[in-house]
Design an enzyme around this catalytic site. Sequence first.
Site, PDB file in Angstrom:
ATOM      1  N   LYS A   1       0.852  -1.189   0.000  1.00 13.08           N
ATOM      2  CA  LYS A   1       0.000   0.000   0.000  1.00 13.08           C
ATOM      3  C   LYS A   1       0.885   1.234   0.000  1.00 13.08           C
ATOM      4  O   LYS A   1       1.785   1.361   0.842  1.00 13.08           O
ATOM      5  CB  LYS A   1      -0.872  -0.026   1.252  1.00 13.08           C
TER       6      LYS A   1
HETATM    7  O1  G3P Z   1      -9.688   1.982   4.914  1.00  9.95           O
HETATM    8  C1  G3P Z   1      -9.448   3.277   5.377  1.00  9.95           C
HETATM    9  C2  G3P Z   1     -10.024   3.441   6.723  1.00  9.95           C
HETATM   10  O2  G3P Z   1      -9.322   2.694   7.669  1.00  9.95           O
HETATM   11  C3  G3P Z   1     -10.181   4.855   7.130  1.00  9.95           C
HETATM   12  O3  G3P Z   1     -11.400   4.927   7.746  1.00  9.95           O
HETATM   13  O4  G3P Z   1     -13.180   5.873   9.122  1.00  9.95           O
HETATM   14  O5  G3P Z   1     -10.787   6.535   9.535  1.00  9.95           O
HETATM   15  O6  G3P Z   1     -11.990   7.349   7.520  1.00  9.95           O
HETATM   16  P1  G3P Z   1     -11.851   6.245   8.504  1.00  9.95           P
END
Ligand code: G3P
Length: 229
Positions: free
Chosen positions: A83
């Site tokens: 990644k």
């Molecule tokens: O896959 C990306 C994720 O982990 C981010 O999620 O909810 O922190 O925007 P969030």
Amino acid sequence: MKFFIDTANLDEIREVHGWGILAGVTTNPSLVAREGGDFVERIHQICEIVKGHVSAEVLAQDVDGMEREGRLWARVSPCVVVKVPLTTAGLGACKRLSADGIKVNVTLCFQAGQALFAAAAGATYISPFVGRVDDVTWDGNELIRQIAEIYALDADIHTQVLAASLRHPMHVIQAALAGAHVGTVPYKVLKQMVGHPLTDKGNQMFLDDWKKVPDNDIGGQVARWLANR
Ligand code: G3P
């Protein structure tokens, strides 16, 4: 749409893998830091459980460092997808790694132009962050729709749209409708999606009705029927 789980928690991964729906796992440094322990060992353990694509992020910010870390990650397991962030260095590293057959997930995508660049650099996955787009008062699933449509217009693009930052069940359903190839979903949201009170109620009604049947050992009945054929 395939399902990945967005977590580095082994118990969550084991449980959802047991549901039979899991095609892969995404992690990021924040998720791994939350669990503690050794980052590399954790990724290896996840690969052993899932045997699907498992994203492991580079931490270097320059193209040579990202390439170096990416090549090392790729040796941890054939399941690892490297990644990289959607920066100019990340795109450069994506090009170098993917040219050697290493799968790359380009993450932190917030507009369709970035997704076009990731595809041009040979990314296996592009990760648009639906919830974080919503956070800044645009429409995260409109972003998914735009990218899916643009990619579908070019037969040479094989990059898959991996909808990330999915915060609730409707995000997931809308991402599927918008054309995402993969949704990476947190454990809590997967649990919200799998249950429905009418499923539980209906199942209980079937069980209660079947209990009224005198010989209700269905396994035994099937075995006897098969033996007497
Ligand atoms: O896959 C990306 C994720 O982990 C981010 O999620 O909810 O922190 O925007 P969030």
